[in-house]
Motif scaffolding. Sequence first.
Motif, short mmCIF file in Angstrom:
data_model
loop_
_atom_site.label_atom_id
_atom_site.label_comp_id
_atom_site.label_asym_id
_atom_site.label_seq_id
_atom_site.Cartn_x
_atom_site.Cartn_y
_atom_site.Cartn_z
N SER A 4 -8.01 13.62 12.03
CA SER A 4 -7.79 13.86 13.46
C SER A 4 -7.03 15.18 13.64
CB SER A 4 -7.00 12.71 14.07
OG SER A 4 -5.71 12.68 13.49
N GLU A 5 -7.09 15.70 14.86
CA GLU A 5 -6.33 16.92 15.18
C GLU A 5 -4.84 16.68 14.93
OE1 GLU A 5 -7.16 20.03 15.82
OE2 GLU A 5 -9.13 19.25 15.26
N LYS A 6 -4.38 15.48 15.35
CA LYS A 6 -2.95 15.16 15.18
C LYS A 6 -2.55 15.24 13.71
CE LYS A 6 0.42 11.50 15.71
NZ LYS A 6 0.68 10.11 16.02
N GLU A 7 -3.39 14.65 12.83
CA GLU A 7 -3.03 14.66 11.41
C GLU A 7 -3.09 16.09 10.85
OE1 GLU A 7 -5.34 12.17 8.73
OE2 GLU A 7 -3.59 12.02 7.41
N ARG A 8 -4.09 16.84 11.23
CA ARG A 8 -4.18 18.24 10.76
C ARG A 8 -2.93 19.02 11.16
NH1 ARG A 8 -8.85 19.27 8.41
NH2 ARG A 8 -10.63 18.00 8.99
N ALA A 9 -2.47 18.79 12.41
CA ALA A 9 -1.28 19.51 12.89
C ALA A 9 -0.05 19.07 12.10
CB ALA A 9 -1.09 19.24 14.38
N LEU A 10 0.05 17.77 11.79
CA LEU A 10 1.20 17.27 11.02
C LEU A 10 1.20 17.85 9.60
CD1 LEU A 10 1.35 13.52 12.12
CD2 LEU A 10 3.18 15.22 12.41
N ILE A 11 0.02 17.93 9.00
CA ILE A 11 -0.07 18.50 7.64
C ILE A 11 0.39 19.96 7.66
CG2 ILE A 11 -1.67 19.19 5.80
CD1 ILE A 11 -3.31 16.63 6.48
N ALA A 12 -0.07 20.68 8.67
CA ALA A 12 0.29 22.10 8.76
C ALA A 12 1.80 22.24 8.95
CB ALA A 12 -0.46 22.76 9.92
N GLU A 13 2.39 21.39 9.79
CA GLU A 13 3.83 21.45 10.01
C GLU A 13 4.59 21.08 8.74
OE1 GLU A 13 4.64 23.45 12.22
OE2 GLU A 13 6.32 22.27 12.99
N ALA A 14 4.11 20.04 8.06
CA ALA A 14 4.77 19.62 6.81
C ALA A 14 4.78 20.77 5.81
CB ALA A 14 4.07 18.40 6.23
N GLU A 15 3.65 21.48 5.73
CA GLU A 15 3.58 22.58 4.77
C GLU A 15 4.51 23.73 5.18
OE1 GLU A 15 -0.60 23.19 4.36
OE2 GLU A 15 -0.71 21.73 2.71
N ASP A 28 -8.86 19.57 -3.77
CA ASP A 28 -9.47 19.53 -2.45
C ASP A 28 -8.39 19.34 -1.40
OD1 ASP A 28 -10.91 19.10 -0.23
OD2 ASP A 28 -12.13 17.47 -1.04
N PRO A 29 -7.92 20.43 -0.79
CA PRO A 29 -6.84 20.32 0.19
C PRO A 29 -7.19 19.38 1.34
CG PRO A 29 -7.40 22.63 -0.24
CD PRO A 29 -8.40 21.80 -0.97
N GLU A 30 -8.49 19.14 1.55
CA GLU A 30 -8.91 18.21 2.60
C GLU A 30 -8.44 16.79 2.30
OE1 GLU A 30 -10.88 18.22 5.64
OE2 GLU A 30 -9.97 20.19 5.54
N LEU A 31 -8.08 16.54 1.05
CA LEU A 31 -7.63 15.19 0.68
C LEU A 31 -6.14 14.97 0.96
CD1 LEU A 31 -9.62 14.59 -2.62
CD2 LEU A 31 -9.97 13.49 -0.42
N ASN A 32 -5.45 16.01 1.38
CA ASN A 32 -4.05 15.84 1.78
C ASN A 32 -3.99 14.96 3.01
OD1 ASN A 32 -1.74 16.78 0.53
ND2 ASN A 32 -2.41 18.91 0.80
N PHE A 33 -3.02 14.07 3.08
CA PHE A 33 -2.92 13.25 4.28
C PHE A 33 -1.47 12.91 4.62
CE2 PHE A 33 -3.37 10.06 0.90
CZ PHE A 33 -2.47 9.07 1.27
#
Length: 433
Positions: A4-15, A28-33
């Motif tokens: 989801s957009e929300k999860e993508r945004a959280l991953i980006a913030e976490a990084e 596969d960075p897509e597997l980050n959650f």
Amino acid sequence: MERSEKERALIAEAERIFPTQTRCLTFDPELNFVVGRAQGSHLWDVSGNEYIDYLLGSGPHVLGHAHPAVLEALRTVPEGGTSHLIVNEHAVKLGQKIIEHVPCAEMVSLHSSGSEATFFAMRLARVYRKRDKILKFEGAYHGMNDYAMMSNQWTMGGSVFPKAVPNTHGIPRALHDQVLVAPFNDLEAAASIISEHRDELAGVIVEPIQRTLVPRPGFLEGIREVTANFDIPLIFDEVVTGFRVALGGAQALCGVTPDLSATGKAISGGLPLGVLCGRRDLMEIANPKRRLQMLPFSMQTGTFSSNPVCASVALAIIAELEKPGVYERWGDVGRRLRQGLRDAIADTGIEACVTGVPSVFEIWFCKDEPHDHRTAGASDFYKSVRFSDLLLRQGVLKAAEKFFVSAVHTDEDVDHTVRAFHNALGQLADEVT
Ligand SMILES: Cc1ncc(COP(=O)(O)O)c(C=O)c1O
């Protein structure tokens, strides 16, 4: 895997915010959650994807996530406050339970992590022996303290025994020679290093099951004998195995009693807990009364020591583990998973083997079953990471270097996981041929 957009945004913030907190051992960075919720043996990410969890928070959730007994303990304890730096009833009862179950435990101290427990164990040994050097085994992990971060599982290549290799920058050079290293499962070599360095050694620390490498018959017994002969304290690091492989840990299982032992994860319920226990005369060295008597003393406390919340949760978990049949069922689930993995290896013809015990095991991509750090080094790292990625795509989450099995993984979990083993190994076999 949908994100989801929300999860993508959280991953980006976490990084952006945390240097360490996202899963990086993936191709596969897509597997980050980001974890959304967890219950029993399952996790869900923020987007709602479901995973069977064999990471279990790096081991602690032996009763699965959000177990009712753990939640109940968390609900009731705050009546007594959350920490006091003064002993409390929960801590006393936990100490009694540790003494009841762990063979070496005559006294106990409660800390906030496994790293603290092993660190304090080594300090006690140094005070007792009036010597500085610690011998550990190559490839063993004992936490993040400076003594422990030497020649552990992340060491690439080896040194000439007993020279240790730091696993991180930032360890004072003065410490590099204070840690000696011996090969796990090689009694003759280890005993001869211990004997040769006996006048410098403060203690010997060992994981009785090193990562997932089981001790050869006679290895622990022999290390026990040689250390006892020289009056060198033997420390078992049971942070993984304590209360996991048996109520009394690996020392109960193997029938070898160390002088000191560190444990934590399995009874922590995911709260910060480290337990140090052992022989009364050694543990007594941490009694602050000794300062008044001008006796050698090891300072061994912290703001959160004997924390009542952690102790209360640990008591609730031990009460569950004491129920009849828990370890039998747990072992049965682990054995079926391990056998399923072995069958998948055989069916797909991939070169791999499995080490460990039913409740914690690992796959190695090499021909011969490893028995120490160097033979484990023959395993193909690329395949390990790729295998984890392929499992995750099928909703099976493993730790970087092992499968942690809980007492609550279900038959459906086992069936799904074994199917995932076949698919992942089949695909891996196709990719590498
Ligand atoms: C064998 C062993 N010892 C010590 C530790 C350190 O424990 P903690 O992470 O609680 O500091 C770990 C953690 O994984 C461990 O596996």
